[in-house]
Write an enzyme that holds these catalytic residues in place. Structure first.
Site, PDB file in Angstrom:
ATOM      1  CE  LYS A  87      -4.293   1.249   2.369  1.00 58.47           C
ATOM      2  NZ  LYS A  87      -5.040   1.050   3.610  1.00 58.47           N
TER       3      LYS A  87
HETATM    4  O1  G3P Z   1      -9.476   2.339   4.433  1.00 56.70           O
HETATM    5  C1  G3P Z   1      -9.040   3.562   4.940  1.00 56.70           C
HETATM    6  C2  G3P Z   1      -9.587   3.714   6.298  1.00 56.70           C
HETATM    7  O2  G3P Z   1      -8.926   2.917   7.217  1.00 56.70           O
HETATM    8  C3  G3P Z   1      -9.710   5.106   6.773  1.00 56.70           C
HETATM    9  O3  G3P Z   1     -10.919   5.129   7.410  1.00 56.70           O
HETATM   10  O4  G3P Z   1     -12.606   5.988   8.929  1.00 56.70           O
HETATM   11  O5  G3P Z   1     -10.178   6.567   9.266  1.00 56.70           O
HETATM   12  O6  G3P Z   1     -11.454   7.562   7.384  1.00 56.70           O
HETATM   13  P1  G3P Z   1     -11.301   6.377   8.309  1.00 56.70           P
END
Ligand code: G3P
Length: 216
Positions: A87
């Site tokens: 990634k």
């Molecule tokens: O897949 C990306 C994710 O982990 C970020 O999620 O909820 O932190 O925006 P969030």
């Protein structure tokens, strides 16, 4: 649409995998920190443990931000298990590194994507997956699903092979909307996946069937 779980929590990964609908896992440094995983050896061991649970792609994020560092770190991550996807953030050296990885048979997930322009660059560089952060776009007052639709249109029009991986998913509705908008993959917290199960008419209907079954 493929289902990935967006966590580094082994119990949640096992629970989603036991449902039989899991196609992979995504992690990031914040998710690893949340599980208290510290130090390179522990992190690599954790990726290996995840790969033992799930038979599918597992995204492991680099923390280097220069081309050489990203490539070196990515090679180490890719060597942990054949299912590891490296990634890489959507930055200039990241794009360069994604091109290097795709030319050298290493699969990538281009992360932190917030615009169609970034999505085109990731596809041109040969990313296996591209991760638009739907929830964070919504948080900033824009419509994250609009970006998924726009990317789906552009990728189809130009025949890009990169798969659209809807990320930063926050709800069951996000998953449904991502499927409608043409996402190839949706990476979700366990709660959002389980949220898809819920409908009060299912509960009411089942209670009635079970009650009537007693009369048989
Ligand atoms: O897949 C990306 C994710 O982990 C970020 O999620 O909820 O932190 O925006 P969030």
């Amino acid at each position: 649409m493929k289902f990935f779980i967006d966590t580094a929590n082994l119990a949640q990964i096992k629970e989603a995998n036991d449902l039989g609908i899991l196609d992979g896992v995504t992690t990031n440094p914040s998710l690893m920190a949340k599980e208290g995983i510290n130090g390179k050896d522990a992190i690599y061991k954790h990726y290996s443990d995840i790969c033992e649970i799930v038979d599918g792609d597992v995204s492991a994020e680099v923390i280097s931000t220069d081309f050489k560092g990203i490539v070196e770190e990515g090679k180490v991550l890719a060597a942990i298990h054949p299912n590891i996807i490296v990634k890489v953030p959507m930055i200039k050296d990241g794009v360069k590194a994604i091109k290097w990885f795709s030319s050298n048979g290493i699969k990538t997930n281009c992360t932190l994507v917030f615009s169609a322009g970034q999505a085109i660059l990731a596809a041109k560089a040969g990313a296996t997956y591209v991760s638009p952060f739907v929830g964070r776009i919504d948080d900033s007052g824009w419509d994250g699903m609009e970006l998924i639709s726009q990317m789906s249109h552009i990728y189809t029009l130009h025949g890009y092979k990169t798969e659209i991986l809807a990320a930063s998913i926050r709800s069951a509705l996000h998953i449904i909307k991502a499927a409608e908008a043409g996402a190839d993959v949706c990476t979700c917290p366990l709660d959002s996946i389980l949220g898809l199960l819920k409908h009060p008419l299912t509960d009411i209907g089942l209670a009635k069937f079970l009650e009537d079954a007693k009369k048989l």
